[in-house]
Design an enzyme around this catalytic site. Structure first.
Site, PDB file in Angstrom:
ATOM      1  N   ASP A 170       0.756  -1.256   0.000  1.00  0.00           N
ATOM      2  CA  ASP A 170       0.000   0.000   0.000  1.00  0.00           C
ATOM      3  C   ASP A 170       0.787   1.307   0.000  1.00  0.00           C
ATOM      4  O   ASP A 170       0.421   2.251  -0.667  1.00  0.00           O
ATOM      5  CB  ASP A 170      -0.909   0.048   1.229  1.00  0.00           C
ATOM      6  CG  ASP A 170      -1.951  -1.035   1.209  1.00  0.00           C
ATOM      7  OD1 ASP A 170      -1.956  -1.858   0.283  1.00  0.00           O
ATOM      8  OD2 ASP A 170      -2.767  -1.053   2.149  1.00  0.00           O
ATOM      9  N   GLU A 404       1.017  -9.176  11.518  1.00  0.00           N
ATOM     10  CA  GLU A 404       0.816  -8.771  10.127  1.00  0.00           C
ATOM     11  C   GLU A 404       2.166  -8.481   9.459  1.00  0.00           C
ATOM     12  O   GLU A 404       2.379  -8.831   8.306  1.00  0.00           O
ATOM     13  CB  GLU A 404      -0.093  -7.528  10.124  1.00  0.00           C
ATOM     14  CG  GLU A 404      -0.600  -7.099   8.767  1.00  0.00           C
ATOM     15  CD  GLU A 404      -1.454  -5.826   8.869  1.00  0.00           C
ATOM     16  OE1 GLU A 404      -1.614  -5.290   9.998  1.00  0.00           O
ATOM     17  OE2 GLU A 404      -1.945  -5.359   7.826  1.00  0.00           O
TER      18      GLU A 404
HETATM   19  C1  2M8 Z   1      -3.699  -3.871   3.525  1.00  0.00           C
HETATM   20  O1  2M8 Z   1      -4.473  -3.026   2.694  1.00  0.00           O
HETATM   21  C2  2M8 Z   1      -5.754  -2.497   3.068  1.00  0.00           C
HETATM   22  C3  2M8 Z   1      -6.360  -1.896   1.813  1.00  0.00           C
HETATM   23  O2  2M8 Z   1      -6.540  -2.894   0.857  1.00  0.00           O
HETATM   24  C4  2M8 Z   1      -5.696  -1.469   4.156  1.00  0.00           C
HETATM   25  O3  2M8 Z   1      -4.610  -1.072   4.612  1.00  0.00           O
HETATM   26  O4  2M8 Z   1      -6.775  -1.041   4.584  1.00  0.00           O
HETATM   27  C5  2M8 Z   1      -2.548  -4.401   2.648  1.00  0.00           C
HETATM   28  O5  2M8 Z   1      -1.537  -4.988   3.432  1.00  0.00           O
HETATM   29  C6  2M8 Z   1      -3.092  -5.395   1.621  1.00  0.00           C
HETATM   30  O6  2M8 Z   1      -2.043  -5.972   0.897  1.00  0.00           O
HETATM   31  C7  2M8 Z   1      -3.940  -6.474   2.288  1.00  0.00           C
HETATM   32  O7  2M8 Z   1      -4.524  -7.282   1.309  1.00  0.00           O
HETATM   33  C8  2M8 Z   1      -5.028  -5.866   3.189  1.00  0.00           C
HETATM   34  C9  2M8 Z   1      -5.774  -6.920   4.014  1.00  0.00           C
HETATM   35  O8  2M8 Z   1      -4.864  -7.752   4.668  1.00  0.00           O
HETATM   36  O9  2M8 Z   1      -4.452  -4.924   4.097  1.00  0.00           O
END
Ligand code: 2M8
Length: 437
Positions: A170, A404
């Site tokens: 991101d 994470e």
């Molecule tokens: C993170 O992204 C989301 C948006 O999609 C967020 O920060 O709200 C990222 O690490 C992404 O790669 C991942 O798929 C998602 C859910 O784990 O979180």
């Protein structure tokens, strides 16, 4: 500290806790819906525990597929107010292609093809699983067709992403260079993440305003791909995204041959040939010895190394000599450190001035990227490096549990504050399980 059996039990418990009767959330509170690439990695974890759940995971994702083949990065199966931005921000219904179920309007790395091949292998090549794959093959193929027909304006085999969240990585520092090219209004944000997680480990509000602005632009264009291609200020050819697509092409070719889908296989071969050539001609940087991003709007290479630079190994894109050059960065190189003082593999070049060891995708180690790189190294029989990254991954999960993301520096790991972001995170558990098997 866990033993292998305890670790396996811990991974299983995390997946069970995050299972929601038909799909799996990435993490309680922080991510309360189904995400595209998470669902693929999670399905692999389920494949080791309960194949029926693995299948349900994939079917639940495909419920969110749009009529033009597009698969959104979030499927909002259930209401929840613990995440921003939700369906009311995305307004996917503005697109003529959106399904009944609420979804986001942007996508993520297409991992489903290679996940299906891996599920088939884990099942011991079961006929029943092959029937399942046959029943959804057209949908996954349609997703690849969507990419190659709508997101490759120069016909060079490389598809673009039009939002940083599409990358999955991101807030990689490389995006800062794109944010510098335009300005955005002072949107009022309603962030929930920074109430749940230390804000210094997440993207800034200033970055979030760019993220929201891009969504506002897409809505003003009713999510029409031709308008996005013409006008979006963020248009990037990403080595990770394209590698996931190519790895999935290769798996769909392999599965398609088993299933007698000659025409689709022929088309997938043509896409793959052009794509591999595009990756090597345009995204490989011989000076940096790794794959980098290309900014289509600004017509410039963005010459910086990140963990995404190594993802092409998984899709068998580099030649053997390129692969040899690339791994110089890992053990004893700028990512591992001269004396291997870092756990592999930092998400951004640890020697860069932009590297931040605890902030999200600007430096920390992520388990899914480690898994992708591990698979890639194995493809090239680069066993020393493969074993090192596998060991580092399992060591981090053993020491701290299913966080994470993780601190790369071994020295800072002595301080015990080394797991960041959400805890009991699904893909960390699922891929840990896969590495143990
Ligand atoms: C993170 O992204 C989301 C948006 O999609 C967020 O920060 O709200 C990222 O690490 C992404 O790669 C991942 O798929 C998602 C859910 O784990 O979180």
């Amino acid at each position: 500290m866990y033993s292998t059996d305890q670790l396996r039990n811990h991974f299983t418990a995390v997946l069970n806790d995050n299972w929601q009767d038909g799909f799996t959330i990435p993490c309680q509170g922080l991510y309360p819906f189904q995400w595209f690439w998470d669902s693929g990695f999670i399905a692999l974890g389920w494949a080791h525990l309960d194949m029926d759940r693995a299948k349900q995971e994939i079917l639940a994702l495909l419920k969110g597929q749009w009529s033009n083949g597009f698969i959104p990065h979030i499927v909002f199966h259930n209401p929840s107010d613990s995440y921003y931005p939700g369906p009311e921000v995305y307004r996917a219904d503005l697109s003529e292609h959106a399904p009944e179920i609420p979804t986001s309007g942007i996508t993520q790395p297409p991992v489903t093809g290679f996940v299906l091949q891996d599920m088939f292998r884990i099942s011991g090549n079961s006929q029943e699983l092959l029937f399942f794959i046959d029943s959804i093959y057209d949908q996954v193929f349609a997703n690849h067709q969507y990419f190659y027909e709508n997101r490759d304006p120069n016909m060079e085999g490389l598809v673009y992403i039009c939002h940083n969240w599409e990358a999955g990585t991101d807030n990689t520092p490389v995006w800062d260079l794109i944010w510098d090219t335009f300005s955005v209004p002072e949107y009022q944000l309603n962030r929930k993440d920074t109430k749940l997680i230390d804000a210094s480990h997440r993207p800034s509000d200033a970055e979030y305003r760019y993220y929201i602005h891009l969504v506002e632009l897409f809505k003003s264009w009713n999510y029409q791909d031709d308008l996005i291609a013409e006008q979006c200020p963020f248009l990037i050819q990403d080595p990770l995204f394209n590698s996931m697509l190519i790895a999935s092409n290769r798996s769909l070719i392999w599965l398609g041959e088993l299933l007698g889908r000659d025409q689709q296989v022929e088309q997938l071969r043509a896409w793959t040939e052009l794509a591999v050539q595009g990756m090597n001609d345009k995204l490989y940087d011989p000076d940096l010895k790794g794959y980098v991003y290309y900014d289509l709007r600004g017509e410039r290479k963005l010459p910086y190394l990140s963990s995404s630079s190594f993802a092409p190994l998984m899709a068998q894109i580099p030649s053997a000599s390129q692969a040899d050059e690339m791994i110089g960065h890992l053990c004893g190189g700028r990512f591992g450190g001269k004396d291997q003082e870092n756990f592999l593999c930092a998400s951004f070049d640890p020697l860069s001035e932009w590297f931040e060891s605890s902030r999200y995708w600007r430096g920390p180690v992520w388990i899914n990227l480690n898994w992708i790189i591990y698979k890639g190294l194995r493809n090239y029989q680069l066993n020393t490096e493969a074993e090192q990254i596998k060991k580092d991954t399992l060591d981090l999960l053993t020491k701290y549990g299913c966080f994470e993301y993780f601190e790369p520096s071994r020295e800072m790991n002595e301080g015990l504050k080394a797991g960041y972001g959400g805890n009991n995170f699904s893909w960390s558990a699922a891929l840990g399980l896969d590495l143990l098997n």
